[in-house]
Design an enzyme around this catalytic site. Structure first.
Site, mmCIF file in Angstrom:
data_model
loop_
_atom_site.group_PDB
_atom_site.id
_atom_site.type_symbol
_atom_site.label_atom_id
_atom_site.label_comp_id
_atom_site.label_asym_id
_atom_site.label_seq_id
_atom_site.Cartn_x
_atom_site.Cartn_y
_atom_site.Cartn_z
ATOM 1 N N GLU A 131 -2.440 -5.921 -14.005
ATOM 2 C CA GLU A 131 -2.455 -5.578 -12.575
ATOM 3 C C GLU A 131 -3.894 -5.566 -12.106
ATOM 4 O O GLU A 131 -4.827 -5.559 -12.929
ATOM 5 C CB GLU A 131 -1.806 -4.210 -12.339
ATOM 6 C CG GLU A 131 -0.294 -4.249 -12.343
ATOM 7 C CD GLU A 131 0.341 -2.911 -11.982
ATOM 8 O OE1 GLU A 131 -0.365 -2.008 -11.518
ATOM 9 O OE2 GLU A 131 1.557 -2.783 -12.177
ATOM 10 N N HIS A 247 -0.317 0.363 -0.690
ATOM 11 C CA HIS A 247 0.031 -0.747 -1.593
ATOM 12 C C HIS A 247 0.063 -2.018 -0.759
ATOM 13 O O HIS A 247 0.642 -2.038 0.325
ATOM 14 C CB HIS A 247 1.403 -0.497 -2.234
ATOM 15 C CG HIS A 247 1.668 -1.388 -3.407
ATOM 16 N ND1 HIS A 247 1.884 -2.738 -3.280
ATOM 17 C CD2 HIS A 247 1.719 -1.128 -4.736
ATOM 18 C CE1 HIS A 247 2.071 -3.262 -4.485
ATOM 19 N NE2 HIS A 247 1.977 -2.303 -5.391
ATOM 20 N N ARG A 293 -6.641 -2.757 -5.188
ATOM 21 C CA ARG A 293 -5.666 -2.663 -4.091
ATOM 22 C C ARG A 293 -6.258 -2.473 -2.712
ATOM 23 O O ARG A 293 -5.745 -2.996 -1.729
ATOM 24 C CB ARG A 293 -4.763 -1.474 -4.341
ATOM 25 C CG ARG A 293 -3.706 -1.826 -5.273
ATOM 26 C CD ARG A 293 -2.725 -0.732 -5.409
ATOM 27 N NE ARG A 293 -1.918 -1.101 -6.543
ATOM 28 C CZ ARG A 293 -1.077 -0.308 -7.126
ATOM 29 N NH1 ARG A 293 -0.928 0.919 -6.700
ATOM 30 N NH2 ARG A 293 -0.372 -0.735 -8.139
ATOM 31 N N HIS A 354 1.371 4.446 -0.137
ATOM 32 C CA HIS A 354 1.986 4.378 -1.461
ATOM 33 C C HIS A 354 1.713 5.609 -2.316
ATOM 34 O O HIS A 354 2.617 6.123 -2.969
ATOM 35 C CB HIS A 354 1.439 3.132 -2.150
ATOM 36 C CG HIS A 354 2.016 2.840 -3.486
ATOM 37 N ND1 HIS A 354 3.371 2.655 -3.675
ATOM 38 C CD2 HIS A 354 1.440 2.683 -4.712
ATOM 39 C CE1 HIS A 354 3.598 2.386 -4.954
ATOM 40 N NE2 HIS A 354 2.443 2.419 -5.603
ATOM 41 N N ARG A 389 -7.050 4.381 -6.873
ATOM 42 C CA ARG A 389 -6.273 4.443 -8.116
ATOM 43 C C ARG A 389 -5.967 3.052 -8.655
ATOM 44 O O ARG A 389 -5.526 2.170 -7.910
ATOM 45 C CB ARG A 389 -4.947 5.162 -7.858
ATOM 46 C CG ARG A 389 -4.051 5.264 -9.068
ATOM 47 C CD ARG A 389 -2.752 5.952 -8.711
ATOM 48 N NE ARG A 389 -1.937 5.118 -7.863
ATOM 49 C CZ ARG A 389 -0.912 4.380 -8.286
ATOM 50 N NH1 ARG A 389 -0.586 4.385 -9.563
ATOM 51 N NH2 ARG A 389 -0.211 3.658 -7.448
HETATM 52 P P1 FAD Z 1 7.878 12.459 -8.227
HETATM 53 O O1 FAD Z 1 8.384 11.528 -9.231
HETATM 54 O O2 FAD Z 1 7.824 11.966 -6.844
HETATM 55 O O3 FAD Z 1 8.773 13.765 -8.271
HETATM 56 C C1 FAD Z 1 8.603 14.796 -7.321
HETATM 57 C C2 FAD Z 1 9.808 15.696 -7.373
HETATM 58 O O4 FAD Z 1 9.586 16.869 -6.595
HETATM 59 C C3 FAD Z 1 11.066 15.066 -6.815
HETATM 60 O O5 FAD Z 1 12.089 15.305 -7.734
HETATM 61 C C4 FAD Z 1 11.312 15.805 -5.503
HETATM 62 O O6 FAD Z 1 12.655 15.895 -5.141
HETATM 63 C C5 FAD Z 1 10.755 17.170 -5.849
HETATM 64 N N1 FAD Z 1 10.365 17.961 -4.688
HETATM 65 C C6 FAD Z 1 9.509 17.631 -3.688
HETATM 66 N N2 FAD Z 1 9.431 18.619 -2.787
HETATM 67 C C7 FAD Z 1 10.257 19.617 -3.227
HETATM 68 C C8 FAD Z 1 10.626 20.888 -2.722
HETATM 69 N N3 FAD Z 1 10.156 21.356 -1.561
HETATM 70 N N4 FAD Z 1 11.498 21.626 -3.432
HETATM 71 C C9 FAD Z 1 12.028 21.164 -4.587
HETATM 72 N N5 FAD Z 1 11.729 19.950 -5.095
HETATM 73 C C10 FAD Z 1 10.853 19.196 -4.431
HETATM 74 N N6 FAD Z 1 2.931 4.454 -10.732
HETATM 75 C C11 FAD Z 1 2.651 3.834 -11.886
HETATM 76 O O7 FAD Z 1 1.860 4.350 -12.687
HETATM 77 N N7 FAD Z 1 3.268 2.658 -12.198
HETATM 78 C C12 FAD Z 1 4.144 2.044 -11.369
HETATM 79 O O8 FAD Z 1 4.687 1.004 -11.699
HETATM 80 C C13 FAD Z 1 4.410 2.666 -10.116
HETATM 81 N N8 FAD Z 1 5.253 2.082 -9.225
HETATM 82 C C14 FAD Z 1 5.588 2.760 -8.095
HETATM 83 C C15 FAD Z 1 6.533 2.202 -7.234
HETATM 84 C C16 FAD Z 1 6.951 2.901 -6.123
HETATM 85 C C17 FAD Z 1 7.965 2.298 -5.191
HETATM 86 C C18 FAD Z 1 6.420 4.185 -5.854
HETATM 87 C C19 FAD Z 1 6.869 4.964 -4.665
HETATM 88 C C20 FAD Z 1 5.457 4.730 -6.698
HETATM 89 C C21 FAD Z 1 5.039 4.019 -7.815
HETATM 90 N N9 FAD Z 1 4.085 4.549 -8.688
HETATM 91 C C22 FAD Z 1 3.800 3.901 -9.844
HETATM 92 C C23 FAD Z 1 3.562 5.903 -8.482
HETATM 93 C C24 FAD Z 1 4.331 6.870 -9.386
HETATM 94 O O9 FAD Z 1 5.679 6.512 -9.390
HETATM 95 C C25 FAD Z 1 4.202 8.303 -8.933
HETATM 96 O O10 FAD Z 1 2.875 8.629 -8.685
HETATM 97 C C26 FAD Z 1 4.753 9.251 -9.983
HETATM 98 O O11 FAD Z 1 6.039 8.854 -10.351
HETATM 99 C C27 FAD Z 1 4.761 10.664 -9.450
HETATM 100 O O12 FAD Z 1 5.475 11.473 -10.333
HETATM 101 P P2 FAD Z 1 5.671 13.011 -10.011
HETATM 102 O O13 FAD Z 1 6.516 13.554 -11.085
HETATM 103 O O14 FAD Z 1 4.365 13.625 -9.742
HETATM 104 O O15 FAD Z 1 6.430 13.011 -8.606
HETATM 105 C C1 SIN Z 2 3.391 -1.738 -8.652
HETATM 106 O O1 SIN Z 2 4.251 -2.010 -9.468
HETATM 107 O O2 SIN Z 2 2.775 -2.559 -7.982
HETATM 108 C C2 SIN Z 2 3.071 -0.294 -8.431
HETATM 109 C C3 SIN Z 2 2.232 0.151 -9.530
HETATM 110 C C4 SIN Z 2 1.547 1.431 -9.173
HETATM 111 O O3 SIN Z 2 1.564 1.852 -8.035
HETATM 112 O O4 SIN Z 2 0.956 1.995 -10.064
#
Ligand code: FAD
Ligand code: SIN
Length: 534
Positions: A131, A247, A293, A354, A389
């Site tokens: 990437e 993104h 990015r 993103h 990032r």
């Molecule tokens: P999340 O996975 O978002 O989980 C947050 C949780 O908190 C959820 O379950 C939500 O319901 C809960 N929550 C929020 N507010 C409340 C509340 N008030 N009360 C109770 N629960 C609550 N990163 C990479 O490294 N590689 C990738 O390939 C990549 N692809 C991505 C593609 C997309 C489409 C997106 C959107 C992001 C991508 N990212 C990627 C970024 C990465 O997915 C996130 O940064 C990471 O998953 C965040 O994880 P987290 O556990 O911190 O939050």
């Molecule tokens: C992507 O697959 O392009 C998202 C990866 C990331 O946000 O880390």
């Protein structure tokens, strides 16, 4: 930074005499990979309750596509991964955090594999892909473009099997309960049981990001920045909120959800073309489509402006059809549902919000500035990403910081052996319960405003306009007491938007994802530092 009107400490009134109580050693708020990793780790030391506002697997994690950047290939080293991460962060990475996350990453990913996560392999060896900003292929993936789903479901399985872990779905955390800068749990609202006070010896925020404050976003509906808002109301220090990553390539079709077209499509040779069919990235950066990015997003914006068109295109027609379909099955399926055959047609794309780089400031143990409160994953600001990032570095960060938060919380409970200390609370916020507001309308107006005035390009005039507009909406939304998630989410989104705008106004330079057209240069003399607000 402009002095904002202090937000109310709590969004709702509650009384410990009349509200139901729940007790746990560790409360984890959020069920993405950061929350579940923390829960699994903390469960080795005591009881854990995971609360999550929607279904357990509705979160950013489950939508992650590209993969996890991790030092597992024979040609890779921790030093190389660190260098790429530090280069992308443009002088603002916390080197110690980068070192810890990058060097601890392989162990945590191997643990995921032991739990059963099936990453894509060829001849029994993990496949690595590339990437933007990574000096060579180091990203592992699952089912082509469904990495997040695989990781999330693996962790859900482990958490559900663990006897010390309870999970409450559809439980919205409204606010953290604090006294004298110590966190004692949270006030939450369950879809059937109503309001409850959850008392915990340690609380771990893992609520993810805030993409929903923007009209164009890759993030699902749950990403409304609740964690940042509740931590700020409780007095936690925040850091670097101006750094929102856009993104470059999200599917852009009227009526379609803003589905991500993963960066690995460009990693596999995808070419960006403008409306006229001309490839444009080589003229903006030597790494062309694989430039960092921020550069790709800004270049796309320029091409859209120059060609007076709503989007640009990704061209993958030169890649063999069978390979393309096998490598990106989900993208193929989603595009096909809109009549686009990725092997034959150009894919219309444009940038969208993103990832929240800033967030709740944490130290190397994931502890926040409030005692007994931790933050991990996207809601936390470890300093890993600096001002920009690298793709696929955040799943790694969530996995490692979740593990660290869970371990530290668990160990500290064992050390102190103190009993839970619930106390009487009677919070009367004194707000009006009568509202003639169209919350959806205000929410949509806010998202449009943030996209227009605090998006990929920013300047003083637009940021000021955003600040004034948000202040005006706050004047009649923040004085209400809502009894539903739409109201609380809107109040949180208004607060988070205010914070983004005020941080963005403060940083009078361009760095990483923060691009100010009125201060286009990076100012290392005045601004090679973090922005912090308490
Ligand atoms: P999340 O996975 O978002 O989980 C947050 C949780 O908190 C959820 O379950 C939500 O319901 C809960 N929550 C929020 N507010 C409340 C509340 N008030 N009360 C109770 N629960 C609550 N990163 C990479 O490294 N590689 C990738 O390939 C990549 N692809 C991505 C593609 C997309 C489409 C997106 C959107 C992001 C991508 N990212 C990627 C970024 C990465 O997915 C996130 O940064 C990471 O998953 C965040 O994880 P987290 O556990 O911190 O939050
Ligand atoms: C992507 O697959 O392009 C998202 C990866 C990331 O946000 O880390």
């Amino acid at each position: 930074m402009k002095k904002q009107k202090e937000p109310k400490r709590y969004l709702i009134s509650f009384d410990s005499n009349t509200t139901s109580h729940v007790f746990t050693d560790v409360l984890v708020i959020g069920s993405g990979l950061a929350g579940l990793s923390a829960a699994i780790q903390a469960a080795g030391y005591g009881s854990v309750l995971v609360v999550t506002k929607d279904k357990i697997d509705e979160n950013n994690t489950a939508y992650a596509q590209g993969g996890i950047a991790v030092v597992l290939s024979a040609h890779d080293t921790v030093m190389k991964h660190m260098k790429d991460t530090l280069d992308a962060g443009q002088g603002l990475c916390n080197t110690a955090a980068v070192r810890t996350i990058v060097s601890e990453g392989p162990k945590q990913v191997k643990k995921l594999i032991e739990y059963g996560a099936a990453f894509d392999k060829e001849d029994d060896h993990l496949i690595f892909t590339q990437e933007g900003g990574h000096s060579f292929p180091r990203i592992i993936r699952a089912q082509g473009d469904s990495t997040g789903r695989e990781v999330e479901h693996t962790l859900i399985h482990v958490a559900r099997e663990h006897q010390n872990i309870k999970i409450f779905e559809h439980t919205f955390t409204i606010d953290l309960i604090t006294r004298d800068n110590i966190c004692h749990g949270a006030v939450a609202w369950h879809i059937k049981k109503g309001t409850m006070l959850i008392w915990a010896k340690r609380t771990i925020l893992a609520t993810g990001g805030c993409g929903q404050v923007y009209r164009e976003t890759t993030n699902p509906d749950v990403a409304t920045g609740d964690g940042v808002a509740m931590a700020y109301r409780a007095g936690a220090a925040l850091q670097d909120m101006e750094f929102i990553q856009f993104h470059p390539t999200t599917l852009y079709i009227a009526g379609a959800v803003r589905f991500l077209i993963t960066e690995t499509v460009r990693g596999e040779g995808g070419i960006l073309r403008n409306k006229k069919g001309v490839r444009f990235m080589p003229k903006y950066h030597p790494q062309a489509e694989l430039a960092p990015r921020d550069v790709v997003s800004q270049s796309i914006l320029k091409e859209m402006q120059k060609t007076d068109h709503t989007n640009v295109y990704i061209d993958v027609r030169h890649i063999a059809k069978d390979r393309l379909y096998a490598r990106f099955p989900k993208i193929k399926e989603i595009c096909a549902s809109f009549g686009i055959d990725i092997a034959k047609d150009l894919i219309p794309v444009r940038p969208s919000a993103h990832y929240m780089i800033g967030g709740v400031k944490v130290n190397r143990f994931s502890r926040t500035s409030i005692q007994q409160l931790y933050a991990c994953g996207e809601v936390a600001c470890t300093g890993m990403h600096g001002a920009n990032r690298l793709g696929s570095n955040s799943l790694l960060e969530g996995l490692v910081t979740g593990h660290m938060a869970g371990a530290d919380a668990g160990k500290s409970i064992q050390r102190t052996k103190r009993e839970l200390m619930p106390y009487a609370v009677h919070e009367s916020v004194g707000l009006s319960k009568i509202s003639w507001l169209d919350l959806h309308d205000i929410g949509n107006s806010l998202k449009s405003l943030m996209w227009r005035d605090a998006g990929i390009e920013r300047d003083e005039r637009h940021l000021l306009e955003a600040e004034e507009m948000i202040e005006m909406w706050c004047s009649y939304v923040m004085d209400k007491e809502f009894s539903n998630t739409i109201g609380w989410e809107l109040q949180n989104m208004l607060l988070v938007s205010q914070l983004i705008v005020s941080f963005a106004r403060k940083r009078k330079e361009s760095r990483g994802v923060h691009h100010r057209t009125d201060y286009p240069e990076t100012d290392n003399i005045q601004w090679k530092k973090h922005t912090i607000k308490k």
